[in-house]
Enzyme design. Structure first.
Site, short mmCIF file in Angstrom:
data_model
loop_
_atom_site.label_atom_id
_atom_site.label_comp_id
_atom_site.label_asym_id
_atom_site.label_seq_id
_atom_site.Cartn_x
_atom_site.Cartn_y
_atom_site.Cartn_z
N CYS B 68 29.05 39.83 40.94
CA CYS B 68 29.26 39.66 39.50
C CYS B 68 28.64 40.79 38.69
O CYS B 68 27.97 41.67 39.19
CB CYS B 68 28.69 38.32 39.06
SG CYS B 68 26.90 38.23 39.22
N ALA B 71 24.90 41.25 38.90
CA ALA B 71 24.51 41.97 40.12
C ALA B 71 24.72 43.47 39.95
O ALA B 71 23.93 44.27 40.45
CB ALA B 71 25.31 41.47 41.32
N ARG B 102 17.95 44.81 47.61
CA ARG B 102 18.89 45.94 47.67
C ARG B 102 18.36 47.22 48.30
O ARG B 102 19.07 48.20 48.42
CB ARG B 102 19.48 46.23 46.29
CG ARG B 102 21.00 46.28 46.33
CD ARG B 102 21.60 46.63 45.02
NE ARG B 102 21.73 48.04 44.78
CZ ARG B 102 22.68 48.82 45.28
NH1 ARG B 102 23.59 48.31 46.07
NH2 ARG B 102 22.73 50.10 45.00
N HIS B 201 27.98 47.59 35.80
CA HIS B 201 27.59 49.01 35.80
C HIS B 201 27.81 49.59 34.41
O HIS B 201 26.95 50.30 33.88
CB HIS B 201 28.43 49.82 36.80
CG HIS B 201 28.38 49.32 38.20
ND1 HIS B 201 29.43 49.45 39.07
CD2 HIS B 201 27.40 48.68 38.89
CE1 HIS B 201 29.09 48.94 40.24
NE2 HIS B 201 27.88 48.45 40.16
#
Lengths: 455, 550
Positions: B68, B71, B102, B201
């Site tokens: 999503c 994230a 991550r 992003h």
């Protein structure tokens, strides 16, 4: 490591730092995977499903499949009915499960999607093939924790599938709700029941699903898991035994009401007396004698405890994790002469705090707390051993405390996948893990003249 | 074991791309079929790539790799900045799952600093906050965080319910900024925004640009300064890139955002050049910085030998200094002397083996180079959350139709900064280089580099992946954690290209060595054959023994 953590404790009311819990849907997903031929479905944004699948995969190192309603902004405004209906159609056409277990997320709960109505309409529109089932559990992330999500999914199995008893007499069979434990633990609980010679149905059962054998073939629905047919017959059985109150009580209450079935709620069988209580409960219900081999197994555990007791005596232990696990573990530590110094759960619960204080008077006990508090407390009151999930390694490294991994999740070690912590054998494994860790720490730090070859 | 009953994967005769595509699309209900057909292509004309239906919604009920917006924003782009205190505003799950998962490595610069990546902070919203609003909870959480840790900046991330109940996180952050006297800013990256991580992003780029870029005007007097955009230091990749660039005499001011500090980001408008690693996640930033400050950018790729060499040479050419150009050649020669023997060692074993890559928004492209180095063949590849330009090249940008999901993500209007535009005469440099054929603001996309008739599959589903493996019997697949054990149950090794299976780095020269050795280990492993037991070869009875009674 954790340089920002100081010994000065301030009361926090709004900020959670380094949590000791996660959200409900992941527990529902795990429970659903323990039913044979079941596809867990996450009704919300893709991210929830992706995070839960990733996290479960990292713990079990096994395929974890689940579908999602893939909400976008439109669905969040207009409701998720269309997404769920499309999902149901796609899931049955492409992945062919026996049953779909829908769980909600904070998103679908906030917009107020009425899942039973959506399922009903999908059935009416012929989207659910003949003989297949769709069930649901409400698991908003802003209530409870991953353990209550598991509990709600277990309760949904009973709500949707168990039917009231038809036969005159109940079947000589016991439903066992194992609680939120690992597949290896479920396997061990089954072994104890097998060795006692009783007939049982375990709900759910993730063994042979999330610890499946490698044979060069991938099966989306592995051979393990509680059969749906079995779930439908749960009401016919003589008794339901639930392990771990937080994980198993809702299912027990519902089956008691819906099927007028006697129930027995026990602690997770971790440690001597908790395992005794479980074995005793099955023994009495089935009217059997505890087999000699099991008595010997128990005896071997007591023997090991007595052999190691000098190294365990009054060792101060810090524990964190999920309430059901902590209750039994705290009791076990007291049984073997250790001293639970601080016990921290992320899940809220005053009653649970009271129970732990009774088991370990003098321990610092907090529900609805976090690892940051635990760390700060340890800085003020040093401990000999830390017990908890993989996230504890940060605190263990920062303070150089011997650390035993216990509970969910374990992301960085392999043992939990094969070896159980429940039952008498599980207790022996815990003793081994604790003493190994304590010895390794002493061996590494002690002066040469103090290194003991024999212990 | 006979060859006939257990052929090695490479001996298998694969279908053609078109045959495979047809098989992969079987079984889909009509609407799903229509949708998936557009996201799955046979690369028939690599030089003029066909249109792919990328960056479109995943069909509900499909088992997807995608995550999503939260994230993408917190997890990928902002999360790695180690000296910002990050607070997730929402129920506990989102903050919990994005905690150290991550592998964007980082280290503190000074003893008295705190690495906030080791912390997961959240408002842990409960039902009463959903009913009565969570703004007070957030305001108090920010104050408590400040009291406890005294960070230089605090960043707040919205999760799904926050947007729905209408908490105004930006007002709360603005108030806190005024009250505490430190930088506090928020990201409206609710999980339902957009169709994948990609929306996150973009939201992250906007926020970093508005709230950090340009805050520190300390001048850099070094002649060759660059920023590396879209490099997240997974497994230490950024550190390897830094090492190589430092050897060449090129200074990195800021890496966005692997291993980076808040101060470095605030100062990175003082660079002479932006180079872009992951085009998908950060091209917005490159464009915005060029518009505002006149810093040109071009695409680089430090994954694989050819890409690394080409990227270093292009950076040197940009600066145009003979000493630098020569130094780069010396470094390449010295590094290659170390890489070559490893490559020569593994190649006889890896040569001709087949790989497929389904990952990310750049990695499915970049990693093809490493496989090519080893003389391996990539027969299928696709991104998880990329857009058409990442497949077909940036020249398609004017033709991309903006749909409702994309329109909901803010596109900032950027103007030239009157005092700080063209600080280092970069505009003029770009102009003169362009005149001599040097390419800027470029990305050719993945499909141009892939061979004719290979498969290109966007947002691959679990079902398609399973079918693909059955048909091609590849030697290795590069994917993520959710697919890894599905693939390995079938006896095919899977390299996680998000987490690197906790290894790496794979960038630059030393990274290439790591990767070759790792792929050699995986594709030569005997573990899959351990499945065969003596009784599989020589069965004597059909019946299992009866259980021994107690």
């Amino acid at each position: 490591m954790l340089e920002g953590t100081t010994a000065e404790i301030r009361e926090r009311k709004a900020l959670r730092v380094n949590p000791v819990k996660t959200c409900q849907p992941i527990g529902a997903m795990y429970a659903a995977l323990g039913v044979n031929g079941c596809m867990p479905h996450s009704h919300g944004s893709q991210g929830c499903c992706a995070y839960h699948r990733s996290h479960l995969t990292r713990h079990y190192k096994e395929p974890v499949v689940a579908t999602t309603s893939s909400f976008t902004e439109g669905a969040s405004v207009f409701g998720g009915m269309s997404n769920l209906t499309t999902a149901i159609e796609n899931i049955f056409s492409i992945y062919e499960p026996e049953i779909v277990a829908v769980h909600t997320t904070c998103l679908s709960e906030v917009i107020g999607d009425d899942i039973p109505t959506i399922i009903k309409k999908a059935a009416e529109a012929g989207k659910i093939p003949e003989g297949k089932t769709v069930i649901h559990a409400n698991t908003p992330s802003f209530v409870g924790s991953h353990i209550t999500g598991f509990a709600n999914q277990c309760e949904a199995f009973v709500k949707y599938l168990a039917e009231p008893r038809q036969g005159e007499e109940p079947r000589k069979m016991i439903n066992i709700f194992p609680g939120f434990v690992d597949p290896a633990d479920m396997r061990e609980i089954r072994r104890l029941a097998d060795d006692l010679g009783i007939e049982y149905l375990m709900v759910p059962d993730a063994s042979d699903v999330l610890d499946s054998a490698y044979d060069g073939k991938y099966q989306m629905y592995p051979d393990g898991g509680t059969p749906v047919a079995g779930l439908k017959m749960m009401g016919e059985n003589q008794l339901s035994v639930g392990l771990g109150p937080l994980a198993s009580e809702p299912a027990l209450k519902t089956i008691a009401k819906k099927c007028e079935q006697p129930t027995e709620l026990l602690e997770l069988p971790i440690g001597v007396s908790a395992t005794d209580a479980f074995v005793n409960s099955l023994r009495l219900a089935a009217g059997v004698k505890v087999p000699t081999e099991m008595v010997r197994e128990r005896g071997r555990l007591i023997d090991m405890i007595s052999d190691m007791s000098q190294y365990l005596h009054k060792k101060k232990v810090a524990l964190f994790g999920d309430p059901d696990h902590l209750t039994s573990m705290t009791r076990f530590l007291v049984e073997i002469g250790m001293e639970p110094a601080i016990v921290i759960a992320g899940h809220p619960g005053k009653k649970w705090e009271k129970k732990i204080r009774e088991i370990a008077p003098g321990a610092e006990v907090r529900a609805s707390s976090d690892m940051h508090y635990l760390h700060q407390w340890i800085k003020n009151h040093p401990v000999d051993l830390l017990i908890g999930n993989s996230y504890g390694k940060l605190v263990a490294k920062a303070e150089d405390i011997p650390f035993v991994r216990f509970g969910f999740p374990i992301l960085d070690r392999v043992g939990h996948r094969a070896f159980s912590i429940v039952g008498y054998r599980g207790a022996m494994r815990l003793i081994e893990k604790m003493t190994d860790t304590l010895f390794d720490h002493t061996d590494r730090l002690c002066p040469d003249e103090d290194l003991e070859l024999i212990q | 074991m006979s060859e006939e009953t257990h052929p090695s994967p490479s001996a298998h005769v694969p279908p053609t791309g078109a045959e495979a595509r047809e098989k992969l699309l079987e079984n889909y209900p009509k609407k799903t079929l229509r949708k998936r057909s557009k996201q799955m292509l046979v690369n028939e004309t690599p030089e003029t790539p066909a249109q792919i239906g990328a960056n479109s919604r995943t069909v509900p009920g499909i088992i997807t790799q995608r995550g999503c917006s939260y994230a993408g924003c917190k997890g990928v782009v902002i999360g790695p900045i180690y000296d910002i205190l990050h607070i997730t505003h929402g129920p506990i799950g989102c903050g919990y799952y994005s905690w150290l998962s991550r592998r964007n490595k980082t280290r503190i610069r000074e003893d008295n600093e705190t690495n906030y990546l080791q912390y997961s902070m959240s408002t842990d919203m409960q039902e009463n906050h959903i009913v009565f609003g969570g703004e007070k909870q957030l305001a108090q959480a920010i104050e408590e965080a400040y009291e406890e840790f005294k960070p230089k900046a605090i960043s707040v991330y919205a999760t799904c319910p926050v947007g729905l109940i209408g908490d105004d996180i930006h007002s709360v952050c603005a108030e806190a900024k005024k009250k505490l006297g430190i930088n506090v800013f928020g990201f409206s990256c609710e999980g339902y925004k957009g169709v994948s991580q990609s929306a996150g992003h973009h939201i992250a780029n906007n926020g970093v640009f508005k709230n950090m870029i340009g805050l520190d005007d300390t001048e850099q007097d070094y002649p060759y300064t660059i920023n590396v955009l879209g490099e997240y230091n997974i497994g230490g990749d950024a550190w390897e890139i830094d090492r190589v660039l430092n050897l060449c005499g090129i200074k990195v001011i800021g890496t966005l955002s692997g291993g980076v500090s808040y101060d470095e980001i605030c100062n990175c408008h003082q660079a002479n050049l932006n180079v872009v690693m992951c085009h998908r996640s950060i091209n917005y930033m490159a464009e915005m910085m060029e518009t505002k400050f006149g810093i040109p950018w071009f695409k680089v790729n430090f994954i694989g030998l050819e890409g690394t060499k080409k990227s270093l040479r292009k950076i040197a050419q940009y600066f145009g200094d003979k000493t630098l150009i020569d130094r780069v050649e010396e470094v390449i020669a010295a590094e290659m002397a170390e890489v070559r023997p490893v490559l020569e060692d593994v190649k006889p074993r890896t040569s001709g083996k087949k790989a497929a890559l389904f990952v990310g928004g750049s990695r499915a492209h970049h990693y093809q180079d490493l496989f090519t180095d080893m003389d391996m063949e990539v027969f299928a590849a696709g991104y998880e959350f990329a857009h058409r330009d990442d497949y077909e090249g940036r020249d398609v940008l004017p033709n991309i139709k903006v749909d409702a999901d994309t329109r909901n993500i803010e596109d900032l209007t950027i103007e030239q900064d009157e005092t700080r535009f063209n600080l280092r005469q970069t505009v003029d440099r770009k102009k003169s280089l362009e005149d001599s054929g040097f390419e800027f603001s470029d990305y050719e996309g993945m499909m141009r580099q892939m061979k004719k008739d290979t498969l290109v599959i966007d947002d691959i589903s679990h079902h398609e992946l399973e079918k693909l493996i059955e048909m091609y019997k590849p030697d290795i697949i590069g994917s993520g954690v959710k697919d890894k054990y599905v693939i390995e149950k079938m006896g095919i090794p899977c390299k996680q290209l998000h987490s690197y299976d906790y290894g790496g780095p794979y960038a630059g020269f030393k990274g290439a060595i790591n990767f070759y050795e790792e792929i050699d280990r995986m594709t030569s492993s005997k573990v899959w054959q351990l499945n065969r037991a003596p009784w599989d070869e020589e069965p004597v009875a059909k019946e299992e023994p009866a259980a021994v009674s107690a």
